[in-house]
Design a protein around this motif. Structure first.
Motif, PDB file in Angstrom:
ATOM      1  N   LEU A  15       0.846  -1.184   0.000  1.00  0.00           N
ATOM      2  CA  LEU A  15       0.000   0.000   0.000  1.00  0.00           C
ATOM      3  C   LEU A  15       0.884   1.238   0.000  1.00  0.00           C
ATOM      4  CD1 LEU A  15      -3.111   0.787   0.358  1.00  0.00           C
ATOM      5  CD2 LEU A  15      -2.513   1.212   2.757  1.00  0.00           C
ATOM      6  N   PRO A  57       3.282  -3.969   5.031  1.00  0.00           N
ATOM      7  CA  PRO A  57       3.381  -3.722   3.580  1.00  0.00           C
ATOM      8  C   PRO A  57       2.952  -2.306   3.200  1.00  0.00           C
ATOM      9  CG  PRO A  57       1.458  -5.067   4.047  1.00  0.00           C
ATOM     10  CD  PRO A  57       2.202  -4.933   5.351  1.00  0.00           C
ATOM     11  N   ASP A 104      -1.990   5.382  -3.020  1.00  0.00           N
ATOM     12  CA  ASP A 104      -3.313   4.810  -2.745  1.00  0.00           C
ATOM     13  C   ASP A 104      -4.090   5.615  -1.713  1.00  0.00           C
ATOM     14  OD1 ASP A 104      -2.748   2.492  -4.411  1.00  0.00           O
ATOM     15  OD2 ASP A 104      -1.369   1.896  -2.815  1.00  0.00           O
ATOM     16  N   SER A 161      -7.285  -1.740  -5.747  1.00  0.00           N
ATOM     17  CA  SER A 161      -7.277  -3.172  -6.031  1.00  0.00           C
ATOM     18  C   SER A 161      -7.666  -3.929  -4.767  1.00  0.00           C
ATOM     19  CB  SER A 161      -5.895  -3.611  -6.495  1.00  0.00           C
ATOM     20  OG  SER A 161      -4.968  -3.540  -5.423  1.00  0.00           O
ATOM     21  N   GLU A 162      -8.133  -5.148  -4.948  1.00  0.00           N
ATOM     22  CA  GLU A 162      -8.575  -5.961  -3.803  1.00  0.00           C
ATOM     23  C   GLU A 162      -7.432  -6.185  -2.819  1.00  0.00           C
ATOM     24  OE1 GLU A 162     -10.599 -10.356  -2.901  1.00  0.00           O
ATOM     25  OE2 GLU A 162     -10.439  -9.583  -4.952  1.00  0.00           O
ATOM     26  N   GLU A 163      -6.235  -6.428  -3.335  1.00  0.00           N
ATOM     27  CA  GLU A 163      -5.081  -6.667  -2.473  1.00  0.00           C
ATOM     28  C   GLU A 163      -4.770  -5.439  -1.614  1.00  0.00           C
ATOM     29  OE1 GLU A 163      -0.262  -7.629  -2.841  1.00  0.00           O
ATOM     30  OE2 GLU A 163      -1.508  -7.429  -4.643  1.00  0.00           O
ATOM     31  N   ARG A 164      -4.764  -4.271  -2.239  1.00  0.00           N
ATOM     32  CA  ARG A 164      -4.448  -3.053  -1.483  1.00  0.00           C
ATOM     33  C   ARG A 164      -5.592  -2.655  -0.554  1.00  0.00           C
ATOM     34  NH1 ARG A 164      -1.240   0.278  -6.285  1.00  0.00           N
ATOM     35  NH2 ARG A 164       0.672  -0.981  -6.125  1.00  0.00           N
ATOM     36  N   GLN A 165      -6.820  -2.965  -0.930  1.00  0.00           N
ATOM     37  CA  GLN A 165      -7.953  -2.694  -0.061  1.00  0.00           C
ATOM     38  C   GLN A 165      -7.837  -3.495   1.230  1.00  0.00           C
ATOM     39  OE1 GLN A 165     -10.482  -0.389  -0.603  1.00  0.00           O
ATOM     40  NE2 GLN A 165     -11.033  -0.864   1.518  1.00  0.00           N
ATOM     41  N   LEU A 166      -7.386  -4.731   1.143  1.00  0.00           N
ATOM     42  CA  LEU A 166      -7.210  -5.565   2.331  1.00  0.00           C
ATOM     43  C   LEU A 166      -6.124  -4.992   3.245  1.00  0.00           C
ATOM     44  CD1 LEU A 166      -7.447  -9.155   0.774  1.00  0.00           C
ATOM     45  CD2 LEU A 166      -9.114  -8.047   2.295  1.00  0.00           C
ATOM     46  N   ILE A 167      -5.041  -4.508   2.646  1.00  0.00           N
ATOM     47  CA  ILE A 167      -3.985  -3.887   3.458  1.00  0.00           C
ATOM     48  C   ILE A 167      -4.513  -2.617   4.120  1.00  0.00           C
ATOM     49  CG2 ILE A 167      -1.680  -2.854   3.431  1.00  0.00           C
ATOM     50  CD1 ILE A 167      -1.076  -4.613   0.968  1.00  0.00           C
ATOM     51  N   LYS A 191      -6.532  -3.348   7.180  1.00  0.00           N
ATOM     52  CA  LYS A 191      -5.681  -3.665   8.324  1.00  0.00           C
ATOM     53  C   LYS A 191      -5.108  -2.389   8.947  1.00  0.00           C
ATOM     54  CE  LYS A 191      -4.281  -8.275   6.736  1.00  0.00           C
ATOM     55  NZ  LYS A 191      -3.143  -9.135   6.303  1.00  0.00           N
TER      56      LYS A 191
END
Length: 283
Positions: A2, A42, A63, A188-194, A197
């Protein structure tokens, strides 16, 4: 990974870096580079001018970003405010020379106002029905009336000391601002999850800032009344004391209700009241 943008210097930068540290995120930037990577999360941090952050976030170069609400409203970029942060609080106000006999907002009708926030000012003036000339300048706004550039100023005010130093008085507050976190559309889904958190950690830190842990001793006859005063997160913890007829009560109290609560507790015979800061609070 992120990517987050924060102001590269100044009070907002210090507060933003402190927030990341409180969230357990270790970012080392001893050489004052414009980009640094966290060691244990991350996250990549970019240090930018606050005026540039809305553009970088809107364009997806980063982001998320941390800056004042006033900066977002002035730049009018396509970003989403996702979390108020509660620090760097200020107000944007109109001010005039202290010698002026100010009678109301209509004083500015047909007059000139100097500001670094022309869009915010114009929106508020239109809403108030005041037709004033807005003079945009990039800095040293407070000097404008004394050199004849404007009849008043519209600027950020924290304590008001800068205005007084320059012979000005605050006459109208048009908006209040604080630091917020903004995000680019369509992460993106990956960065949204980070991001989720990161927000989880931030909310835990902010909840802790807004609450205190309280411990006290009270006669058993007053426990019910005290529990009504101190509901806690769900309910207080009550433990019997070695002294017969007394209990120890543990709970959480909101910072802004603290002194009123303490007064009420003493009225019910509470003793040995201890108040402890909360480092993190997971709700």
């Amino acid at each position: 990974m992120l990517r987050i943008a924060i102001q590269k210097s100044g009070r907002l930068s210090e507060k933003s870096n402190a927030l990341l540290k409180e969230c357990g995120i270790q970012v080392e930037n001893g050489n004052k580079k414009l980009k640094a990577q966290a060691r244990n999360f991350p996250l990549e941090v970019m240090y930018l001018r606050d005026d540039d952050i809305p553009q970088y976030v809107a364009d997806g170069v980063v982001d998320v970003g941390i800056l004042g609400e006033n900066g977002i409203l002035e730049k009018e970029k396509a970003v989403e405010v996702i979390q108020p942060l509660g620090f760097a609080k200020c107000r944007l106000s109109l001010a005039v020379s202290k010698e002026v006999n100010y009678t109301g907002i209509q004083y500015f009708e047909g007059r000139k106002i100097a500001t670094s926030y022309p869009k915010i000012l114009k929106r508020h003036l239109d809403k108030l029905g005041v037709n004033a000339e807005v003079e945009e300048i990039s800095g040293s706004v407070e000097i404008a009336p004394s050199i004849g550039l404007a009849d008043g100023v519209f600027d950020i005010v924290s304590t008001g000391s800068t205005l007084m130093t320059n012979g000005l008085k605050e006459v109208e507050t048009l908006m209040r601002s604080q630091a917020v976190m903004i995000a680019t559309p369509n992460l993106s889904e990956e960065r949204q999850l980070i991001l989720e958190k990161l927000l989880f950690r931030i909310k835990a830190v902010k909840s802790a800032d807004q609450n205190k842990y309280i411990l006290l001793n009270a006669p058993n006859s007053a426990v019910e009344e005290i529990c009504n005063i101190l509901p806690g997160m769900k309910s207080p913890t009550i433990l019997p004391l070695a002294r017969e007829g007394w209990s120890s009560i543990h709970s959480v109290v909101k910072e802004d209700e603290f002194w009123e609560v303490i007064d009420n507790l003493q009225g019910y015979g509470a003793e040995g009241i201890l108040v402890v800061p909360i480092e993190k609070m997971i709700i």
